[in-house]
Design a protein around this motif. Structure first.
Motif, PDB file in Angstrom:
ATOM      1  N   LYS A  73      -5.749   2.633  12.499  1.00 15.14           N
ATOM      2  CA  LYS A  73      -5.303   2.528  11.115  1.00 15.14           C
ATOM      3  C   LYS A  73      -6.193   3.437  10.271  1.00 15.14           C
ATOM      4  CE  LYS A  73      -3.855  -1.347   9.575  1.00 15.14           C
ATOM      5  NZ  LYS A  73      -3.762  -2.736   9.063  1.00 15.14           N
ATOM      6  N   LEU A  74      -5.555   4.392   9.559  1.00 11.63           N
ATOM      7  CA  LEU A  74      -6.272   5.328   8.706  1.00 11.63           C
ATOM      8  C   LEU A  74      -6.319   4.770   7.293  1.00 11.63           C
ATOM      9  CD1 LEU A  74      -7.601   8.171   8.448  1.00 11.63           C
ATOM     10  CD2 LEU A  74      -5.333   9.007   7.789  1.00 11.63           C
ATOM     11  N   HIS A  75      -7.512   4.661   6.743  1.00 12.34           N
ATOM     12  CA  HIS A  75      -7.712   4.084   5.416  1.00 12.34           C
ATOM     13  C   HIS A  75      -8.088   5.171   4.431  1.00 12.34           C
ATOM     14  CE1 HIS A  75      -7.772  -0.075   7.031  1.00 12.34           C
ATOM     15  NE2 HIS A  75      -8.327   0.512   8.091  1.00 12.34           N
ATOM     16  N   LEU A  76      -7.399   5.173   3.258  1.00  9.11           N
ATOM     17  CA  LEU A  76      -7.689   6.084   2.159  1.00  9.11           C
ATOM     18  C   LEU A  76      -8.070   5.249   0.945  1.00  9.11           C
ATOM     19  CD1 LEU A  76      -4.580   8.439   2.521  1.00  9.11           C
ATOM     20  CD2 LEU A  76      -6.849   8.771   3.521  1.00  9.11           C
ATOM     21  N   VAL A  77      -9.203   5.548   0.338  1.00  9.73           N
ATOM     22  CA  VAL A  77      -9.687   4.759  -0.796  1.00  9.73           C
ATOM     23  C   VAL A  77     -10.093   5.715  -1.915  1.00  9.73           C
ATOM     24  CG1 VAL A  77     -11.400   3.099  -1.607  1.00  9.73           C
ATOM     25  CG2 VAL A  77     -10.496   2.933   0.722  1.00  9.73           C
ATOM     26  N   TRP A  78      -9.633   5.389  -3.171  1.00  9.22           N
ATOM     27  CA  TRP A  78     -10.029   6.140  -4.361  1.00  9.22           C
ATOM     28  C   TRP A  78     -10.747   5.190  -5.294  1.00  9.22           C
ATOM     29  CZ3 TRP A  78      -5.171   6.308  -2.163  1.00  9.22           C
ATOM     30  CH2 TRP A  78      -4.840   7.527  -1.517  1.00  9.22           C
ATOM     31  N   PRO A  79     -12.066   5.110  -5.167  1.00  6.91           N
ATOM     32  CA  PRO A  79     -12.804   4.105  -5.935  1.00  6.91           C
ATOM     33  C   PRO A  79     -12.633   4.258  -7.438  1.00  6.91           C
ATOM     34  CG  PRO A  79     -14.169   5.054  -4.199  1.00  6.91           C
ATOM     35  CD  PRO A  79     -12.946   5.890  -4.281  1.00  6.91           C
ATOM     36  N   GLU A  80     -12.435   5.502  -7.916  1.00  3.79           N
ATOM     37  CA  GLU A  80     -12.351   5.693  -9.356  1.00  3.79           C
ATOM     38  C   GLU A  80     -11.117   4.999  -9.937  1.00  3.79           C
ATOM     39  OE1 GLU A  80     -12.557   9.795 -10.340  1.00  3.79           O
ATOM     40  OE2 GLU A  80     -14.390  10.185  -9.200  1.00  3.79           O
ATOM     41  N   TYR A  81     -10.036   4.907  -9.162  1.00  2.03           N
ATOM     42  CA  TYR A  81      -8.804   4.279  -9.635  1.00  2.03           C
ATOM     43  C   TYR A  81      -8.568   2.914  -8.987  1.00  2.03           C
ATOM     44  CZ  TYR A  81      -7.470   8.675 -11.837  1.00  2.03           C
ATOM     45  OH  TYR A  81      -7.431   9.784 -12.649  1.00  2.03           O
ATOM     46  N   LEU A  82      -9.531   2.429  -8.232  1.00  2.36           N
ATOM     47  CA  LEU A  82      -9.417   1.130  -7.562  1.00  2.36           C
ATOM     48  C   LEU A  82      -8.130   1.049  -6.746  1.00  2.36           C
ATOM     49  CD1 LEU A  82     -10.612  -1.215 -10.459  1.00  2.36           C
ATOM     50  CD2 LEU A  82     -11.967  -0.195  -8.625  1.00  2.36           C
ATOM     51  N   GLU A  83      -7.873   2.129  -6.003  1.00  2.00           N
ATOM     52  CA  GLU A  83      -6.678   2.173  -5.171  1.00  2.00           C
ATOM     53  C   GLU A  83      -7.085   2.442  -3.727  1.00  2.00           C
ATOM     54  OE1 GLU A  83      -4.016   5.087  -6.609  1.00  2.00           O
ATOM     55  OE2 GLU A  83      -3.687   4.112  -8.565  1.00  2.00           O
ATOM     56  N   CYS A  84      -6.208   2.000  -2.818  1.00  2.00           N
ATOM     57  CA  CYS A  84      -6.430   2.259  -1.404  1.00  2.00           C
ATOM     58  C   CYS A  84      -5.091   2.289  -0.700  1.00  2.00           C
ATOM     59  CB  CYS A  84      -7.339   1.209  -0.783  1.00  2.00           C
ATOM     60  SG  CYS A  84      -6.608  -0.462  -0.735  1.00  2.00           S
ATOM     61  N   GLU A  85      -5.116   2.881   0.520  1.00  2.00           N
ATOM     62  CA  GLU A  85      -3.905   2.994   1.316  1.00  2.00           C
ATOM     63  C   GLU A  85      -4.304   2.957   2.781  1.00  2.00           C
ATOM     64  OE1 GLU A  85      -0.110   6.040   2.056  1.00  2.00           O
ATOM     65  OE2 GLU A  85      -1.573   6.416   0.454  1.00  2.00           O
ATOM     66  N   ALA A  86      -3.508   2.265   3.596  1.00  2.00           N
ATOM     67  CA  ALA A  86      -3.753   2.177   5.040  1.00  2.00           C
ATOM     68  C   ALA A  86      -2.502   2.625   5.775  1.00  2.00           C
ATOM     69  CB  ALA A  86      -4.124   0.754   5.435  1.00  2.00           C
ATOM     70  N   ILE A  87      -2.673   3.499   6.767  1.00  2.00           N
ATOM     71  CA  ILE A  87      -1.565   4.071   7.532  1.00  2.00           C
ATOM     72  C   ILE A  87      -1.819   3.795   9.004  1.00  2.00           C
ATOM     73  CG2 ILE A  87      -0.254   6.160   8.033  1.00  2.00           C
ATOM     74  CD1 ILE A  87      -1.351   7.353   5.440  1.00  2.00           C
ATOM     75  N   ASP A  88      -0.825   3.154   9.643  1.00  2.00           N
ATOM     76  CA  ASP A  88      -0.940   2.851  11.077  1.00  2.00           C
ATOM     77  C   ASP A  88      -0.488   4.053  11.915  1.00  2.00           C
ATOM     78  OD1 ASP A  88      -1.831   0.265  10.570  1.00  2.00           O
ATOM     79  OD2 ASP A  88       0.231  -0.468  10.359  1.00  2.00           O
ATOM     80  N   THR A  89      -1.170   4.236  13.057  1.00  2.00           N
ATOM     81  CA  THR A  89      -0.814   5.316  13.979  1.00  2.00           C
ATOM     82  C   THR A  89      -1.396   5.016  15.349  1.00  2.00           C
ATOM     83  OG1 THR A  89      -0.967   7.680  14.423  1.00  2.00           O
ATOM     84  CG2 THR A  89      -2.829   6.667  13.330  1.00  2.00           C
ATOM     85  N   HIS A  90      -0.723   5.528  16.374  1.00  2.00           N
ATOM     86  CA  HIS A  90      -1.259   5.413  17.738  1.00  2.00           C
ATOM     87  C   HIS A  90      -1.876   6.725  18.217  1.00  2.00           C
ATOM     88  CE1 HIS A  90       0.257   1.371  18.633  1.00  2.00           C
ATOM     89  NE2 HIS A  90       1.342   1.709  17.920  1.00  2.00           N
ATOM     90  N   ASP A  91      -1.864   7.767  17.388  1.00  2.00           N
ATOM     91  CA  ASP A  91      -2.451   9.058  17.738  1.00  2.00           C
ATOM     92  C   ASP A  91      -3.890   9.125  17.252  1.00  2.00           C
ATOM     93  OD1 ASP A  91      -0.043   9.859  18.836  1.00  2.00           O
ATOM     94  OD2 ASP A  91       0.693  10.630  16.896  1.00  2.00           O
ATOM     95  N   THR A  92      -4.570  10.193  17.630  1.00  2.00           N
ATOM     96  CA  THR A  92      -5.954  10.421  17.201  1.00  2.00           C
ATOM     97  C   THR A  92      -6.028  11.523  16.143  1.00  2.00           C
ATOM     98  OG1 THR A  92      -6.287  11.961  19.034  1.00  2.00           O
ATOM     99  CG2 THR A  92      -6.929   9.663  19.393  1.00  2.00           C
ATOM    100  N   SER A  93      -4.911  11.806  15.502  1.00  2.00           N
ATOM    101  CA  SER A  93      -4.898  12.777  14.409  1.00  2.00           C
ATOM    102  C   SER A  93      -3.758  12.428  13.477  1.00  2.00           C
ATOM    103  CB  SER A  93      -4.737  14.205  14.939  1.00  2.00           C
ATOM    104  OG  SER A  93      -3.495  14.359  15.592  1.00  2.00           O
ATOM    105  N   MET A  94      -3.859  12.907  12.218  1.00  2.00           N
ATOM    106  CA  MET A  94      -2.830  12.619  11.225  1.00  2.00           C
ATOM    107  C   MET A  94      -2.866  13.712  10.170  1.00  2.00           C
ATOM    108  SD  MET A  94      -2.233   9.221   8.879  1.00  2.00           S
ATOM    109  CE  MET A  94      -1.888   8.244  10.344  1.00  2.00           C
TER     110      MET A  94
END
Length: 654
Positions: A73-94
């Motif tokens: 699961k790839l996690h993206l977080v933007w602390p300045e805007y208090l936002e985050c996103e998680a993306i599921d994948t079975h690969d080792t790249s995205m």
């Protein structure tokens, strides 16, 4: 910066990210440092510098675990805007498009992995600002030249380098495109390797690119040797060999064989890693150039002209005549060809060409021509009709012709005089350069004159290849001036620089006789001198140091010691003044004594005495006594200091 972002991220998580991103705090950082540090993201831009996407890759967590489970699961977080996103994948790249990105914000990215029936684990946080190009700079130019390393990058970044046999890196920040690094120490290592990566305050993670060997700059030019050998008529085999001091750093060599003149584009281009090339060519003029190259560039080019064969074997002959500023050529081809090329000129580098059909057997070369110049004319046969595709060329014939022959403008060079005797001398010289002959050289004229005023004498040689001659009939102890001139159909040309001949006073045989007579005279003089000195010493010795007789060595004293029959002559008795004095024990007379005492008597008397002794033996004593009477006269000359005893002679028995 990273510490501030980490603190801000922690605060934001405590304030409100828990509700929007479920399970974001449930994962712990993995104890596997390789997998934890194995995430890397970079932005990809188009040629205009606009962001296309962000590519993220990471290492697999553990290949031995079963593939089933929730995967990555790839996690993206933007602390300045208090936002985050998680993306599921079975690969080792995205690949993250713009819909997943906040281009102008710093994005915190990590990857989590959920192990079946266990707590999930995560990588370290990776920070990226998508609008910043964190791609590693590209090496435009890298070279190792002497004690200097030079790098040229397409943008700023970091560079590190090390010796190829060392593990110690030297890192430096590149703030401008061109970087010069001075190497310490007097000894320059063989080779270096380098790496580069991005360097920017917004690029928190940049990988070092793969190692690149820094190529050596190729300085100087190769040293080439060109040789030829005869093949079939009209053909020769060319061998080009070369050496290069930086051969170990060369990727290859570029060889060009260029036809002079360039008839029909007849060039041969080769790329080889070897240091020699062999080719079969026609008997024409060619220029060969060799250049070394590697990734750093090319070296200087070395060139050489293929030397023409001294006596080339050609399949045919051509006839050339000069008249009215035109050269007329005729020939008879011996085999079929596609076309004919005629070259002519005074210099191989400035030849003119004319392409003709193979059926033509004569041609007139129009002028203008330089007066009294030597022109070389060659006819070459090609095997293909299209000139640009021709690869086979055969020399049919070569000839030389002069336009309006004249006399040589200069004389032979380096005229030398050798082996000078009383009546002869040897003259040697070098040939006249072709540019100064101004005609076909037929021979030479040798001129010499006696400096005492005798008329000049000339000797003509009808062989142009002869450059040595012995002048005979000279006079001893004289000086001559000699010159040499070249002769053409027009006549003799300019003479050479005069050389002096100083003939000897004597021949070798005469000189030997003089030496022998001188040596014999010296030997005789030495013998006479030694004999005279010995005679003078002997005479001086007898004059200043006369020899005084010593009675001790007299025969009279040694009479008693002599061997033989002893006869007593005188009995002991007082001596009178007129009587002889002899030794006290008595005088013994031996045959030796008798010969001494009777010395000075006539041989006839001695013979009578001898006969008398044989016939009258009883009178022997009387005869001895008679002969001994001369002894007192001898003793009277003896020194007075001698002590003698007088004895009376024994009575004679009658």
């Amino acid at each position: 910066m990273r510490c501030l972002l980490g603190l801000l991220f922690t605060v934001c998580l405590e304030k409100g990210l828990t509700d929007s991103c479920d399970g974001i705090l449930d994962c712990l950082e993995s104890s596997d440092t390789d997998w934890s540090n194995g995430i890397f993201c970079h932005s990809v831009f188009n040629t205009r510098g606009r962001l296309l996407y962000v590519n993220c890759s990471w290492l697999p967590y553990n290949s031995s675990l079963p593939s089933k489970g929730n995967g990555y699961k790839l996690h993206l977080v933007w602390p300045e805007y208090l936002e985050c996103e998680a993306i599921d994948t079975h690969d080792t790249s995205m690949t993250l498009g713009k819909e997943h990105l906040r281009v102008h914000l710093v994005t915190t990215i990590w990857v989590s992995y959920t192990i079946p029936d266990q707590q999930c684990v995560k990588t370290k946080n990776f920070f990226i600002k998508p609008e910043v190009n964190c791609q590693s700079p590209k090496i435009q130019y890298a070279v190792h030249s002497g004690n200097t390393l030079r790098f040229l990058l397409d943008k700023i970044g970091q560079v590190r380098y090390r010796e190829i046999m060392s593990s110690q890196w030297h890192t430096m920040n590149v703030t401008q495109a061109v970087v010069n690094v001075s190497l310490p120490g007097g000894q320059v290592p063989e080779s270096f390797v380098m790496q580069q990566r991005c360097y920017n305050e917004f690029c928190f993670h940049c990988k070092w690119e793969t190692e690149t060997i820094v190529p050596h700059e190729l300085l100087g030019a190769p040293d080439i040797i060109v040789t030829t050998e005869k093949l079939s008529p009209g053909k020769q085999r060319l061998t080009v060999e070369w050496t290069y001091t930086s051969h170990d750093y060369v990727d290859g060599y570029h060889v060009v064989i260029h036809r002079l003149p360039n008839s029909c584009g007849y060039n041969i281009t080769l790329n080889t890693a070897k240091t020699e090339v062999h080719r079969n060519l026609s008997v024409a003029f060619f220029n060969v150039s060799v250049t070394a190259y590697n990734k750093a560039g090319r070296s200087m080019s070395a060139s050489a002209v293929v030397p023409p064969l001294a006596t080339p074997e050609l399949p045919g002959k051509i006839t050339a005549t000069y008249k009215n500023n035109t050269i007329f050529l005729t020939w008879s081809p011996l085999f079929k060809c596609d076309f004919v090329v005629i070259n002519w000129g005074t210099n191989y580098s400035q030849m003119e060409s004319k392409i003709l059909m193979h059926k033509i057997e004569n041609y007139s070369i129009p002028g203008p021509f330089e007066a009294m110049k030597r022109y070389m004319i060659g006819i070459y046969l090609y095997s293909f009709c299209q000139c640009r595709e021709s690869t086979e060329e055969t020399t049919y014939g070569l000839t030389y012709i002069y336009s309006e022959e004249g006399v040589p403008r200069t004389g032979p060079r380096n005229v030398t005089v050798k082996n000078v005797t009383k009546t002869s001398a040897v003259i040697e010289w070098e040939e006249i350069p072709e540019d100064d002959c101004r005609g076909f050289l037929l021979g030479y004229r040798i001129s010499y004159i006696d400096t005492s005023g005798n008329p000049r004498k000339d000797i003509f040689l009808n062989v142009s290849s002869q450059r040595r001659y012995q002048i005979k009939g000279l006079t001893g102890s004289h000086t001559y001036d000699v010159t040499v001139s070249g002769v053409t159909v027009t006549g003799a040309g300019a003479p050479s620089i005069p050389q002096e001949i100083h003939t000897l006073s004597y021949d070798e045989a005469e000189f030997r006789i003089i030496i022998m007579v001188t040596c014999v005279g010296l030997i005789i003089s030495a013998v006479i001198l030694v004999g005279g000195c010995a005679y003078t010493v002997r005479r001086a010795k007898s004059w200043y140091f006369p020899e005084i007789p010593n009675p001790k060595h007299s025969h009279i004293v040694k009479i008693r010691e002599a061997a033989g029959t002893k006869n007593l002559l005188i009995q002991s008795s007082p001596c009178d003044e007129e009587e002889s004095c002899i030794d006290q024990p008595g005088v013994e007379v031996t045959p030796q004594t008798q010969s001494i005492l009777t010395e000075g008597t006539d041989n006839g008397i001695s013979q009578k005495n001898s006969n008398y002794q044989r016939t009258h033996a009883h009178a022997e004593g009387v005869e001895q006594y008679t002969n001994i009477m001369s002894v007192p006269k001898v003793f009277q000359r003896m020194p007075e200091s001698a002590n003698y005893v007088c004895q009376q002679p024994p009575a004679v028995q009658k």
